[in-house]
Scaffold this active site. Sequence first.
Site, mmCIF file in Angstrom:
data_model
loop_
_atom_site.group_PDB
_atom_site.id
_atom_site.type_symbol
_atom_site.label_atom_id
_atom_site.label_comp_id
_atom_site.label_asym_id
_atom_site.label_seq_id
_atom_site.Cartn_x
_atom_site.Cartn_y
_atom_site.Cartn_z
ATOM 1 N N GLN A 25 0.940 -1.223 0.190
ATOM 2 C CA GLN A 25 -0.026 -0.030 0.029
ATOM 3 C C GLN A 25 0.877 1.388 0.173
ATOM 4 O OE1 GLN A 25 -3.452 -0.692 -0.142
ATOM 5 N NE2 GLN A 25 -3.582 1.626 -0.801
ATOM 6 N N HIS A 46 2.464 3.161 -3.171
ATOM 7 C CA HIS A 46 1.612 3.967 -4.208
ATOM 8 C C HIS A 46 2.000 5.402 -4.314
ATOM 9 C CE1 HIS A 46 -1.294 1.335 -5.819
ATOM 10 N NE2 HIS A 46 -1.430 0.678 -4.741
ATOM 11 N N GLU A 71 -10.379 2.014 3.364
ATOM 12 C CA GLU A 71 -10.726 1.721 1.690
ATOM 13 C C GLU A 71 -10.418 0.141 1.768
ATOM 14 O OE1 GLU A 71 -8.629 2.758 -2.534
ATOM 15 O OE2 GLU A 71 -7.466 3.038 -0.643
ATOM 16 N N HIS A 72 -9.252 -0.464 1.965
ATOM 17 C CA HIS A 72 -9.082 -1.916 1.986
ATOM 18 C C HIS A 72 -9.074 -2.223 3.515
ATOM 19 C CE1 HIS A 72 -6.680 0.120 -1.630
ATOM 20 N NE2 HIS A 72 -7.644 -1.031 -2.124
ATOM 21 N N ASP A 112 -6.653 -5.367 -6.256
ATOM 22 C CA ASP A 112 -6.238 -4.438 -7.154
ATOM 23 C C ASP A 112 -6.002 -5.010 -8.777
ATOM 24 O OD1 ASP A 112 -5.660 -2.560 -5.407
ATOM 25 O OD2 ASP A 112 -3.259 -2.726 -5.256
ATOM 26 N N HIS A 161 -50.923 22.762 -7.499
ATOM 27 C CA HIS A 161 -50.879 21.413 -7.403
ATOM 28 C C HIS A 161 -52.119 20.577 -7.056
ATOM 29 C CE1 HIS A 161 -46.378 21.923 -7.024
ATOM 30 N NE2 HIS A 161 -46.456 20.431 -6.956
#
Length: 449
Positions: free
Chosen positions: A276, A279, A344-345, A378, A437
């Site tokens: 991770q 990145h 996220e993960h 991924d 209406h």
Amino acid sequence: MKQIINKNEVQETPSKKLTIKTAINIDQAKLELKKITDRTSGTIQDQAIKVVDEILKNVSERGDEALKEYTSRFDGFLAEKFQISSDLMLKAWKETPKELQDSLLLAKQRIEKFHSLQVPKNITYTGPHGESLGRRWNPVKKAGIYVPGGRAAYPSTVLMNAIPSYVAGVNQTIMVSPANSKGELNPTVLAAAHITGINKVFCIGGAQAIGALAFGTESIPKVDVITGPGNIYVTLAKKKVYGKVGIDSLAGPSEILIIADKSAKLEHVASDMLAQSEHDPLASAILITTNKKLAERLPAEIERQLINHPRLKICQESISNWGLIVLCNDLETCAKLSDTFAPEHLELLVEEPKKLSESIQNAGAIFMGPWSPEAIGDYLGGPNHTLPTSGTARFAGALGVETFMKNTSLIDFSEEAFNENKNAVVHLANSEGLHSHAESIRIRDSKSY
């Protein structure tokens, strides 16, 4: 790396390459997790917003002329035209090594199979008085996908964005991606674009690429939806153009949270955290564990795996600034901390991962057991790897087929159904003070109310 364990004092443990901080309790853990969630807010974001506003304004007003200026300034090449020919994409595919071709096709097959199961079904319902009600799904006409460049090339992002687009039935998918200083895109990215049938590819990146997709220029068509991850400028640009076009999400720097017990292997945890952190310097890798020995030995194992690492500096910065270790007394506390962060993960390296997963409410994707590392997701697991970050998994999910579709409600009342419901509509309209209406109901019936 900041290390939090349940002790009564704070210690700064020296490390050869990593600074390890020890904090005192779970409340401190929550504070550190919040800092990670908020790591791109504040001054950095305020400065970036000013840059993005200027770029979007110029692209909107000056089109291709502005794109050429920004491409020269940021990417270092003068572009006569931005579009990559289909012949060049085909050439990139043909020149791709056979093993990599097979890997791309396997990933495509798995991702396409999973996303084909997501296609929403139209709904038709007949009410108690013969009225017909329904919801009909249709794809958007044009979709734009952003594929990052810069530190790495991401053919996987091409697959994860283009495949749900064509599964949804989108008529035209347009890809933008920043080129190198020679104006070239990574050949594997082009190969992935070829096998997913992307209609047009343009070698532009950054906020200017998002502006081009949102507003349209002389050479780049305006799209209906923009998807794909990017840096802070790309993310802020997507935020700014939302409303003119649809977007998938505002993806921040990537993150992983690992819950581990005594069954977890030290080398697995370290490698998954580094997978991770490599990145981006702003990527975050977090371990929450009940295993004190694992918590104590992890920093040294990370240092060992960083020896001769090709992305050493990126990993060091990420781990040192945004890494975290938390030692908890039980897995229940681990799960609660994870839900507070909404990662996220989320990897569950525990003896009973499926059981623990049932107590998790907030996560973009959950990877269960030692044979489901985040890298599987991924590339070719099947579910999309474009996931909510920075706590947004509390209310959002993965990019999917529905991102490229919209639905239309269908209402077909019979006269009987109208007569059975008219009084209630009039009463409700009157309660809101909306005369016309109510009148639109009265005028269809001669009876007084």
